[in-house]
Structure formats: structure tokens, C-alpha cells
Design a protein around this motif. Structure first.
Motif, PDB file in Angstrom:
ATOM      1  N   SER A  93      38.044  32.340  38.958  1.00  0.00           N
ATOM      2  CA  SER A  93      39.349  31.754  39.224  1.00  0.00           C
ATOM      3  C   SER A  93      40.409  32.841  39.232  1.00  0.00           C
TER       4      SER A  93
ATOM      5  N   PHE B  45      43.858  34.179  38.844  1.00  0.00           N
ATOM      6  CA  PHE B  45      44.963  33.714  38.004  1.00  0.00           C
ATOM      7  C   PHE B  45      45.966  34.839  37.805  1.00  0.00           C
TER       8      PHE B  45
ATOM      9  N   PRO C 143      49.370  34.984  35.908  1.00  0.00           N
ATOM     10  CA  PRO C 143      50.322  34.214  35.104  1.00  0.00           C
ATOM     11  C   PRO C 143      51.766  34.417  35.540  1.00  0.00           C
TER      12      PRO C 143
ATOM     13  N   PRO D  84      49.471  41.289  35.482  1.00  0.00           N
ATOM     14  CA  PRO D  84      48.031  41.138  35.275  1.00  0.00           C
ATOM     15  C   PRO D  84      47.422  40.087  36.200  1.00  0.00           C
TER      16      PRO D  84
ATOM     17  N   LEU E  82      43.926  37.852  36.248  1.00  0.00           N
ATOM     18  CA  LEU E  82      42.878  37.490  35.301  1.00  0.00           C
ATOM     19  C   LEU E  82      41.881  36.550  35.966  1.00  0.00           C
ATOM     20  N   CYS E  83      40.641  36.577  35.469  1.00  0.00           N
ATOM     21  CA  CYS E  83      39.688  35.544  35.883  1.00  0.00           C
ATOM     22  C   CYS E  83      39.789  34.421  34.868  1.00  0.00           C
ATOM     23  N   ALA E  84      40.069  33.202  35.343  1.00  0.00           N
ATOM     24  CA  ALA E  84      40.310  32.095  34.414  1.00  0.00           C
ATOM     25  C   ALA E  84      39.137  31.127  34.322  1.00  0.00           C
TER      26      ALA E  84
ATOM     27  N   SER F 163      35.705  38.172  30.354  1.00  0.00           N
ATOM     28  CA  SER F 163      37.021  38.541  29.829  1.00  0.00           C
ATOM     29  C   SER F 163      37.477  39.924  30.290  1.00  0.00           C
TER      30      SER F 163
ATOM     31  N   MET G 276      37.037  40.770  33.518  1.00  0.00           N
ATOM     32  CA  MET G 276      37.224  40.646  34.963  1.00  0.00           C
ATOM     33  C   MET G 276      38.724  40.503  35.237  1.00  0.00           C
ATOM     34  N   ARG G 277      39.419  41.607  35.025  1.00  0.00           N
ATOM     35  CA  ARG G 277      40.866  41.578  35.168  1.00  0.00           C
ATOM     36  C   ARG G 277      41.302  42.638  36.170  1.00  0.00           C
TER      37      ARG G 277
END
Lengths: 313, 557
Positions: A144, A146, A148, A175, A177-179, A187, A189-190
Motif C-alpha cells: 500500500s 502511503f 502521510p 516519507p 511508507l508501505c501500509a 516495516s 519498505m519505505r
């Protein structure tokens, strides 16, 4: 490190989301004050043995009272739905002329590709103030996308293309992020989204290593995978010509009409028997398993570029 | 003849209560007495509660540091998955229905047992078998899919013991269905003379509504897990997009069960609180019939809101709008219930024994959790906070803050009836307050972390979120103490507690008219019912104005 106490509103969409969020916060706060206040008030006033009045219940605490607060709750919730729902609808489709960027997710990285062909890993540079449309697919599990600071999130699903768009309104690095939980290194996978001034973006783009853009890659695939054997103008197999087809309405053999968009082209490559164009036999083989998601995106981009060339004629 | 003789108390031969009716292990393992089965369940779910708690203790310890210091990513993933699977299916779903519900449903409607006593025992054995599968999955190396088993990760990519864990959940589903069928039949068939539907205590209504959901929704969970197993073990393409499957299909099936399952977990809690608040406020419940309709509405509409878990999955915008609308609608009956509990305090004679403290804690936490649900029903806000700690905080407020507080309320309220013993009240009050404080310390910071963008299921996280995670982990320590305290003083009371009278809270309700603990067949004489469930005072009046000594008198009925 970003501030632990505030989240920048770095896209036009973020402002809308925050407006709804703060209204909900005010309403919830008022409800909390009301309910907790009444409970505390009653708990003190009607504690056992207190001298507060008891006796017959007041007249107004009847059925009408209950129906009244039921209706009041219902109406305010319907209002909230309407407000939040209309904000959602107005941000559904990406505006015309958006910068199209392709995203491929895999365990555990983000691969992005600009229209010029420039590629990035776990990073994305975008220009300020210009709508950016992401076309995304996954090579393995569901991820996902993401961001923010932009208040956007969209699952990236294997076997289909999902999309999302945003218009950055603040310069900076935000940032990514993978949600959606995707396994061991979920965690980490950013990535980073860098918002630049349009002229800086153009300069940055030029400095990227030369890469074929998607449409050129697609053109090579079009030949090497054998598409051109049937779909090229010189072919003597009875197959639809593709120039100018992108974005047009297509009549199917079963009477339906569909729009030849990205999803349709992807489906036609993978499941050619599903939507056969009127006047043609269902002779095309499926390319499922022969092309990966990146290659499908390239082919789609090539077919789209044919449409653009057609419109110049 | 004396009154006692007329009432038939003296001439009866002495008969042991259900606890002393047989003392061998076999007499417990082959019992068909719903009260003993409730005790078997209570021991089982206590074990699972502390097992799931141990898993999350490691998780919270790990999250003290942004980059981890104790666990590998795989271990971390397995621990939060195990925590979820155990807590949802082996603690929360059976918690109130299978312990308090099993014990109280026949007592409250004046029946000697449930409709199918042997099916009741069988359902406990199914729970044990399912628990064995799940614990095996843990011992064999764990499962790392999260409690949601999302495909294609669970069916094609995970290298952990998905089969054993899914099989465990599959089997425990049958226990759920059997219990649901049993409770529905009991409520329909075994009500005492005069116990009409609208004289049923709200706890019975809650268990009834819960049972309907269990029977109707659980088969869908069984099907979806069976399909995961079919794809994983037999290679049957169901969810694999490369072979014509659809990974999103799983989410529809899964949430078609798992959203109603939230109401399986929270409706019984509402039932407990609806018993406790009138008793300690000495008031009729406000709007009894609205409370009934609200519960039935929640049970019904609960089947049509599952899509609000999938706003970012790629489902159509139209579907999202419909699910968003229904999610707002289902918040109405929940709001009604909160208003009615509050209104039930008006002009009461309120005392604050531990069951009341736990119940007021429930109302507070449920209200907070419910309001955060409005954020999640609004599509644009949900898109931002879904799959973040905001959602984690939201559902813990409902299912842990709400349901577990209510479970403890019920446990303390009926403990004298179940065991015949009194527990130390000051300790119980202290634990109730500590639980409320510890819970908020743990989960309130998670709303902030989630809104600021901390995704859930993150083993490592951006450093700016550390402050919230440290607060959360510290609060979890307080919460753990609050959960361990009752284990201590309730166990103590079994051996050293004072004898409880038949009706220590001066409560209405048939269960208080029999002895504490009740006899094996519940009632020495067939109860007859000629009044509503909460007649603490006359119709149209408020709480009585007797002196507190009289109000506090034990065993007045």
C-alpha cells in the motif's frame, strides 16, 4: 527527523482531509464532554444517599425524547456522510494533463518510473503544484502506497492496476511508507518523496541517466513479443489496428461498448478472449505469465503513444 | 407452619450445589451442566488471554526502540499475528458468551440447562482441539500472516505455519456455531412461564443477537479459510491473479465475517453493562425496548458494513460510498445505547462497587472508541488513517477497552453467584480504576501516532514516533498489572473469601433468586415470572429514597 507532534499538509488533498478531520474532532469532543459530563454530574448528584430530588420522573423523559435524540443523531451522521462522501467524490479522478508516473511494488521496495524513462528505487521526485498521477501494480503480494504528508494511500495489488493522484503544495522531502502488511521487511519498505520546484524537477530529470522512456521500451516489446506480427499495418492476419485506439470507445462482438483505457489494454493482453472487438475472431493468445507488470506498463504506454501520434495527423 | 416451611425450604433433603455435585476430574470433563461448562471455558480463555498477552508483551517491549533491540522481524511478525489470532478467536469471541452467557442464560430465563447440553460440552472440546492446532502452529515456528490472513501473502508467499493456524480458526468456528445454535434454541424453547420476550433481561437479548451473528457469519469465515488452505496446500488457484484468481475476493469474504465478529465481541459486553448499571443506580434501564431494537439493528446492519475495511483496496468508489453510509447508520443504535445508559443514572441512588466502576469504564471507553469509528466511516479520513495505529487504537478501544472491561464487570458482578464467595472489594475497585487508566495510557497515544502516519504491523518505525510508542509500552505495563490483579484476588477469594448470600447486590433477575452457588438444575422450584427485568422502582418513578443503610442491605429479596 520529522516533528513528532505535527504532520505537514503537503498536498491540496491534505487540506480537505484535515478540514473533515478537525470537524469530526470538534463533534467528537463535544459528544465526549456531553456524555462524560452527564455521567460525572449524575454520579455526584445522585450518589447513594445524596439529598437530590428523586420521586416521579419528569414528564419530558418519555418516548418522544428518545425518538428525538435518535433522529438528531441520525441526521448529524447523514450530514457527516454527505460531507465526507462529496469530498471523496470530488477527488476521485486525476485531472487531465497530470504527470503520469508508473510504480511497481515488490517485496520490499518501490520502483518508480517517470514519463521520460528515468527510474528510481524507494524514491520519487515530483514537481510542485502539478497533479501527479500514479499508475501502480505489484509483482507479488498486496502493498500500500502511503504518503502521510499528502494524506493519500492506495493498495497496490498484484494482477491489476490501481491508481492515485496528488498535487504537492509544499517543497520538501516526505516519507513514503508501505501500509499493507507484506511480510518480513514490511516495516523497511519505505522511501522518500521529494517535492521540487518545476524548473528544478526539469533540471533533475535531465541529469538522470539516459533511459528509454516507457513508450520506446513498449515499442521494442511490441516487436520482440510478436504483437506486431498481427497488429502491424502490414500484417495479413485479421487483427485490429491499434493506432489511435487509446481512449476511444470500442464496440465489442457481444454488443457491449467499452473505453479503451489502461485497464482494457491490460485485460486484452492477459485475457484476450474476454472482450473481443466486433468484427474480429477470438484468435489472440494470452500473454499471461509471459510479461511482467513493468512490461505490461511499457506496452500500454506504447499503445497510448500511438493514439497521441494519431491525433497529430 | 412457618413461612419457611410453606416455601418448602426445610423439608428438602440437603443437596450439594453444582460445584460440589461431583469432585472428580471426570465429573468435570464429562459434565453437561452449563455452569460447569462455563467454568471449563473460563479456565480455557484465561489461559489463552495470558498467552496472547505474553505475545504482545514482547511486541510492546520491542517497540520501545525505533529500530528494534530484542526480536528479528520474522519473530516480531509472528508474535503480533499470534496475539491477534489468539485474542480474537480464543479469547474475545468466546469470552462473555461462553463463560457468563453459558452460566447465566438458563438461570436468567428460569431454565434447568441449555437446550442441547451435550452439544454444549462438544463445543468446548472443539475449542480445545482448535486451541491445540493454534498452539502447535506457534510451537512449530509460528505464523506470520497477521490475524487477517490476507491473500496472496497467506496463500502463496508466507513461509510459516499458515495451515495449522487456519485449521485452528476453522475448527473454533464450529464451536462458535454450535454455541450460537444452542443459545438461540434455549432462548426460544426454555423460557420459564411468564418470561415473555419483553421481560427478558437485556443480557439475554444481547446473547441472543450475538448467537444469530455467530450462526450466520461464521460459516463465511470457514469458507474463506478453507479456500486459503485449498490454494496453499492443493495449489488450487482461487486468489492468485496470475491464474485467474482475485486477491481482493478474500478480503470481501474475510470481512463479511470479521466485521460482524466485532459485534460478536461487543454486543455481549453491552448486555453485561445493561444489567450492572440499573442494579447499582437502583433504576429501571432507560428505554428498555429501544435497547432491544438497537441491539437487533446492530446485529442486522452489522452484516452490511464490511466494505469500510476496504476503502483503499481498489474497490469501486460506489461500493465505498454505500459502505460508508451504512457505517454511519450503524453508529446510530450504538449512540442510542450510550445515551440510554447515561440516562439510566438520572435520579438514581448510585453506588460505586467494582462492577459499576468497570461498567462506567466500559461506557467511557466504548464512547471514545465509537466516536473514533466515525473518523473511519468518513472515506477521505479513513484513507489517511487506515492501516495505521489509529485503527489499532480504535478497535482496541472497542474490543479491549469496551469488551474486556465489561467482561470484568460481569465477572465481579456474578462472581458471588458463580462461586458463592466474596472477593476483597477494595482491591477490585483499585484494579478497575487502574485498568481504565492503564488502558488509556496504552491506547490514547496510538491515535496520535496513527494520525501522524505510523503504519500498523511495523517492526521498526521512523524515529519521530518513538515518544508515542514509549508512552504506549509504559501504559501496557500498567494495564498488565491491572489484568493480573483480579487473577490474584479472585483466586484468593476462592479459598479465603467470605460466603456470599443469594443476592449480594439486591439485584432483580431470576439468577439471584436461587442459591449461591446454584444447585445442579438451577432452581429448586420452577420459577414463574410476573414482571419486567429491572423493577427497581415503580413505573414512572425514579430510585427510592430509603436511607443508604436500607439501600445497601444485602439479601433483601
Amino acid at each position: 527527523m520529522n516533528s513528532p507532534f505535527s504532520l505537514p499538509e503537503a498536498s491540496t488533498h491534505a487540506v480537505t482531509v484535515d478540514r473533515i478531520f478537525y470537524l469530526l474532532l470538534v463533534l467528537s469532543g463535544a459528544t465526549v464532554v456531553l456524555v462524560f459530563g452527564l455521567i460525572l454530574l449524575f454520579a455526584v448528584r445522585y450518589r447513594r444517599g445524596s439529598s437530590a430530588k428523586r420521586g416521579p420522573m419528569p414528564e419530558f423523559l418519555r418516548r418522544e425524547f428518545e425518538i428525538g435524540w435518535t433522529l438528531a443523531t441520525l441526521l448529524s451522521f447523514v450530514f457527516l456522510f454527505w460531507w465526507a462522501g462529496s469530498a471523496d467524490l470530488s477527488s476521485l479522478a486525476a485531472p487531465a494533463g497530470s504527470l503520469e508516473i508508473h510504480v511497481v511494488a515488490k517485496q520490499w521496495m518501490w520502483k518508480t518510473q517517470h514519463p521520460s524513462g528515468a527510474r528510481e528505487i524507494n524514491a520519487l521526485h515530483v514537481p510542485l503544484g502539478q497533479p501527479v498521477h500514479l499508475l501502480m501494480s505489484s509483482q507479488d503480494v498486496i502493498h500500500s502506497f502511503f504518503v502521510p504528508a499528502f494524506r493519500v494511500k492506495q493498495d497496490v495489488v498484484p494482477g491489476r492496476e490501481t491508481d492515485i493522484w496528488f498535487q504537492a503544495s509544499k517543497l520538501g522531502v516526505f516519507p513514503l511508507l508501505c501500509a499493507e502488511y507484506c511480510g518480513t521487511d514490511h516495516s523497511v519498505m519505505r522511501g522518500k518523496i521529494t517535492v521540487m520546484r518545476p524548473e528544478d524537477y526539469a533540471r533533475w530529470l535531465v541529469q538522470q541517466p539516459e533511459g528509454d522512456d516507457l513508450a520506446h521500451e513498449g515499442a521494442k516489446l511490441f516487436v520482440s513479443q510478436g504483437c506486431s506480427g498481427c497488429h502491424a499495418g502490414s500484417s495479413n492476419v485479421h487483427a485490429p489496428r491499434l493506432a489511435g485506439i487509446y481512449g476511444r470507445m470500442v464496440q465489442l462482438s457481444d454488443g457491449r461498448t467499452v473505453k479503451a483505457d489502461d485497464g482494457y489494454i491490460r485485460d486484452s493482453i492477459l485475457q484476450p478472449k474476454r472482450d473481443v472487438v466486433a468484427g474480429y475472431d477470438a484468435i489472440m493468445p494470452s500473454f499471461k505469465g509471459l510479461l511482467d507488470d513493468g512490461e505490461l506498463q511499457s506496452l500500454t504506454a506504447y499503445i497510448r503513444s500511438l493514439a497521441e501520434e494519431g491525433s497529430h495527423d | 407452619m412457618t413461612d419457611a416451611l410453606l416455601a418448602g425450604d426445610l423439608p428438602l433433603p440437603p443437596r450439594p450445589d453444582y460445584l460440589r455435585h461431583g469432585s472428580t476430574i471426570a465429573s468435570w470433563l464429562t459434565t453437561t451442566d452449563h455452569k460447569r461448562i462455563a467454568i471449563l471455558y473460563a479456565i480455557t480463555i484465561t489461559f489463552f488471554f495470558f498467552l496472547g498477552g505474553a505475545a504482545v508483551t514482547a511486541v510492546r517491549l520491542e517497540l520501545f526502540e525505533p529500530n528494534g533491540w530484542l526480536l528479528t522481524s520474522d519473530t516480531y511478525n509472528k508474535l503480533f499475528s499470534f496475539h491477534g489470532i489468539i485474542m480474537v478467536w480464543f479469547f474475545l469471541v468466546p469470552s462473555i458468551p461462553n463463560t457468563l452467557g453459558n452460566f447465566l442464560l438458563p438461570l436468567m430465563i428460569g431454565a434447568p440447562d441449555v437446550a442441547f447440553p451435550r452439544l454444549n460440552l462438544f463445543s468446548w472440546y472443539l475449542t480445545i482441539a482448535a486451541g491445540a492446532f493454534t498452539v502447535y502452529a506457534l510451537l512449530a515456528g509460528g505464523v506470520d500472516t497477521g490475524w487477517t490472513f490476507y491473500t496472496p501473502y497467506s496463500s502463496m508467499f508466507s513461509n510459516s505455519h499458515v495451515f495449522a493456524a487456519a485449521a485452528g480458526v476453522f475448527v473454533v468456528g464450529f464451536a462458535s456455531i454450535a454455541t450460537g445454535v444452542n443459545f438461540i434454541a434455549t432462548t426460544h424453547m426454555l423460557r420459564a412461564p411468564g418470561m415473555t420476550w419483553f421481560r427478558l433481561p437485556l443480557f439475554v437479548w444481547a446473547i441472543y443477537a450475538t448467537s444469530l451473528i455467530m450462526v450466520l457469519a461464521t460459516p463465511v469465515l470457514a469458507i474463506s479459510l478453507l479456500l486459503v488452505i485449498a490454494e496453499r496446500v492443493l495449489g488450487l488457484p482461487i486468489f492468485d491473479p496470475a491464474r485467474g484468481g482475485d486477491p481482493i475476493l478474500f478480503q470481501h469474504l474475510f470481512w463479511f465475517y470479521s466485521h460482524p465478529a466485532v459485534y460478536i465481541m461487543v454486543l455481549p459486553a453491552m448486555g453485561v453493562v445493561s444489567e450492572v448499571i440499573p442494579c447499582f443506580a437502583r433504576r429501571r434501564i432507560f428505554g428498555y425496548d429501544f435497547m432491544v431494537y438497537a441491539m437487533l439493528a446492530i446485529a442486522g446492519i452489522g452484516f452490511f458494513v464490511w466494505g469500510h475495511h476496504m476503502f483503499v483496496s481498489g474497490q469501486s468508489a460506489l461500493a465505498s460510498l454505500v459502505f460508508s453510509f451504512l457505517s454511519f447508520i450503524i453508529a446510530v443504535p450504538s449512540a442510542i445505547k450510550v445515551f440510554n445508559w447515561t440516562a439510566s443514572l438520572f435520579r438514581g441512588q448510585i453506588s460505586f462497587e467494582s462492577p459499576m466502576l468497570y461498567s462506567l469504564g466500559f461506557v467511557g471507553l466504548f464512547t471514545t472508541g465509537g466516536l473514533s469509528g466515525l473518523f473511519l466511516a468518513s472515506i477521505p479520513v479513513d484513507v489517511h488513517v487506515t492501516d495505521t495505529y489509529f485503527v489499532v487504537a480504535h478497535f482496541h478501544y472497542i474490543m479491549v477497552g469496551g469488551s474486556v472491561s465489561a467482561f470484568f464487570a460481569g465477572l465481579h458482578f456474578w462472581w458471588p453467584k458463580v462461586t458463592g464467595k466474596l472477593y476483597p472489594e477494595s482491591w477490585a475497585k483499585f484494579a478497575a480504576i487502574l485498568m481504565y487508566a492503564g488502558f488509556n495510557m496504552t491506547f490514547l497515544p496510538q491515535f496520535f501516532a496513527g494520525y501522524l502516519g505510523m503504519p500498523r504491523r511495523y517492526h521498526t518505525y521512523p524515529a519521530e514516533f518513538q515518544i508515542y510508542n514509549v508512552m504506549s509500552s509504559a501504559g501496557a505495563g500498567v494495564l498488565a498489572v491491572a489484568y493480573l490483579l483480579p487473577l490474584g484476588y479472585l483466586t484468593w477469594s476462592l479459598f479465603y473469601g467470605g460466603r456470599a448470600g443469594n443476592n449480594p447486590w439486591a439485584a432483580t433477575g431470576l439468577e439471584w433468586t436461587t442459591t449461591s452457588p446454584p444447585p445442579p438444575k438451577n432452581f429448586d422450584r420452577q420459577p414463574r415470572v410476573d414482571r419486567g427485568p429491572y423493577e427497581y422502582h415503580a413505573e414512572g418513578m425514579s430510585a427510592g429514597t430509603d436511607a443508604p443503610e436500607v439501600q445497601n442491605a444485602r439479601d433483601i429479596r
